[in-house]
Design an enzyme around this catalytic site. Sequence first.
Site, PDB file in Angstrom:
ATOM      1  N   LYS A  36       0.824  -1.222   0.000  1.00 44.69           N
ATOM      2  CA  LYS A  36       0.000   0.000   0.000  1.00 44.69           C
ATOM      3  C   LYS A  36       0.852   1.263   0.000  1.00 44.69           C
ATOM      4  O   LYS A  36       0.434   2.288  -0.513  1.00 44.69           O
ATOM      5  CB  LYS A  36      -0.961  -0.011   1.184  1.00 44.69           C
ATOM      6  CG  LYS A  36      -0.284   0.170   2.517  1.00 44.69           C
ATOM      7  CD  LYS A  36      -1.291   0.062   3.655  1.00 44.69           C
ATOM      8  CE  LYS A  36      -0.613   0.366   4.969  1.00 44.69           C
ATOM      9  NZ  LYS A  36      -1.272  -0.230   6.112  1.00 44.69           N
ATOM     10  N   ARG A 131      -7.838   1.034  16.233  1.00 44.63           N
ATOM     11  CA  ARG A 131      -8.186   1.133  14.823  1.00 44.63           C
ATOM     12  C   ARG A 131      -9.230   0.055  14.587  1.00 44.63           C
ATOM     13  O   ARG A 131     -10.230   0.026  15.307  1.00 44.63           O
ATOM     14  CB  ARG A 131      -6.923   0.980  13.953  1.00 44.63           C
ATOM     15  CG  ARG A 131      -7.055   1.733  12.619  1.00 44.63           C
ATOM     16  CD  ARG A 131      -5.825   1.619  11.740  1.00 44.63           C
ATOM     17  NE  ARG A 131      -5.743   0.345  11.049  1.00 44.63           N
ATOM     18  CZ  ARG A 131      -4.877   0.079  10.072  1.00 44.63           C
ATOM     19  NH1 ARG A 131      -4.029   1.013   9.672  1.00 44.63           N
ATOM     20  NH2 ARG A 131      -4.845  -1.098   9.480  1.00 44.63           N
TER      21      ARG A 131
HETATM   22  C1  LIG Z   1      -0.319  -1.055   6.598  1.00 43.37           C
HETATM   23  C2  LIG Z   1      -0.625  -2.303   7.284  1.00 43.37           C
HETATM   24  C3  LIG Z   1       0.399  -3.212   7.523  1.00 43.37           C
HETATM   25  C4  LIG Z   1       1.845  -2.943   7.172  1.00 43.37           C
HETATM   26  O1  LIG Z   1       2.416  -2.048   8.088  1.00 43.37           O
HETATM   27  P1  LIG Z   1       3.977  -1.693   8.048  1.00 43.37           P
HETATM   28  O2  LIG Z   1       4.215  -0.972   9.311  1.00 43.37           O
HETATM   29  O3  LIG Z   1       4.215  -0.891   6.832  1.00 43.37           O
HETATM   30  O4  LIG Z   1       4.703  -2.993   8.005  1.00 43.37           O
HETATM   31  C5  LIG Z   1       0.068  -4.399   8.150  1.00 43.37           C
HETATM   32  N1  LIG Z   1      -1.205  -4.668   8.496  1.00 43.37           N
HETATM   33  C6  LIG Z   1      -2.216  -3.821   8.275  1.00 43.37           C
HETATM   34  C7  LIG Z   1      -3.584  -4.192   8.704  1.00 43.37           C
HETATM   35  C8  LIG Z   1      -1.964  -2.602   7.674  1.00 43.37           C
HETATM   36  O5  LIG Z   1      -2.972  -1.760   7.466  1.00 43.37           O
END
Ligand SMILES: *Cc1c(COP(=O)(O)O)cnc(C)c1O
Length: 380
Positions: A36, A131
């Site tokens: 993402k 969240r």
């Molecule tokens: C963005 C996201 C991740 C990845 O997070 P990083 O800190 O970039 O490794 C993992 N799980 C969820 C649910 C996310 O939204």
Amino acid sequence: MARPHLDIDLDKIEHNARAIVALCRQHGIEVVGVTKGVCGQPEVARAMLRGGVAAIGDSRLEHVQRMRAAGVEASYHLLRVAGLSDVDDVVAAVDVSLESELCVLEALSAAAARAGCVHAVVVMVELGDLREGVMPGDLVPFVRAARALPAIQLAGIGTNLSCLAGVVPTVENMTRLVALGREVERGAGLRLRWISGINSSGLELLAAGRMPPAVNQARIGEGILLGRESTHRRPWPGTHQDAFVLHAEVLELKRKPSVPIGELAEDAFGQRRTFADRGEILQALLDVGREDVGPDGLVPLDPGLVVLGASSNYLAVDVTHARRPLRVGDRVAFSPRYGALVAAMTSEYVDKRTHGGVVTADAAGAGAPPTATTRTTTSR
Ligand SMILES: *Cc1c(COP(=O)(O)O)cnc(C)c1O
């Protein structure tokens, strides 16, 4: 056209993925590589897959669709809970999604049944970051109700920390997650494939050998893309921090006072700023602004430079102590932090240039072209 550009080194991303995958494998954890942060850039996803990630995770369906359209073959996980209005697209685009609402699961089950498939979900549990996630006390009844849905497969439970509130993963909250997984298995009479514990903020816990062994999935974005764990943003050993470098052009270069002249009110973005008087400085105005990427999160590769601020279309930098003297027309390089990377990838005014991702003749087998090819593409 003068435009900032972002150099993306695919070999470094592949290397980083391999390093993180190897660490996780030692602890019995499979890695979902998270794209993402790069808007689902297909070449980046391919580099992660070459590095050994088990699946690709992204928070937006558009990104998954982009990668699929580019022919990136992978198991795809949607990392944002599905919208009620999205269920048909979710079922069509991804193999697994993270979920926390029963009415959405019901709609997903109906959508999967219409499509003639079964949709796998990881039920998210709230463990303090506030969240997404079902409250722990509601988890077993939630899973029992979900188990009755004909076209939903309960593949695991998971939690996401260090995001909205910055709650760090600890032995305590990870142990809690594992215990909840056991409770769900007993209470709802099923086996969970995944206990999905961490993102890049959990790498230190993992490397310290303190992760409960039942945690068997990690979803890693920043650790692979930027080579940093995400609780203190420390460089992760054995990874590159410079897979992404942003280059912006010097449009104006002048000696100016370090303090504005005249009465101060709000700036263009509603902020009141204060200025330390450092006398006259050499100020460079670059062709990248808030419309592309904010001023915070851009770290000049030349340690002599100081970012002063940004307007929509300019970045002002104090270059008085530049190691290499600058001229108008020169390019200045920055290392983007995660937020800046996301912004630069999202901006259509920043060119993305991928490098590397070499396919060797050896790997392709006998009869393949004798020379390796380096592909350089510009997209979005
Ligand atoms: C963005 C996201 C991740 C990845 O997070 P990083 O800190 O970039 O490794 C993992 N799980 C969820 C649910 C996310 O939204």
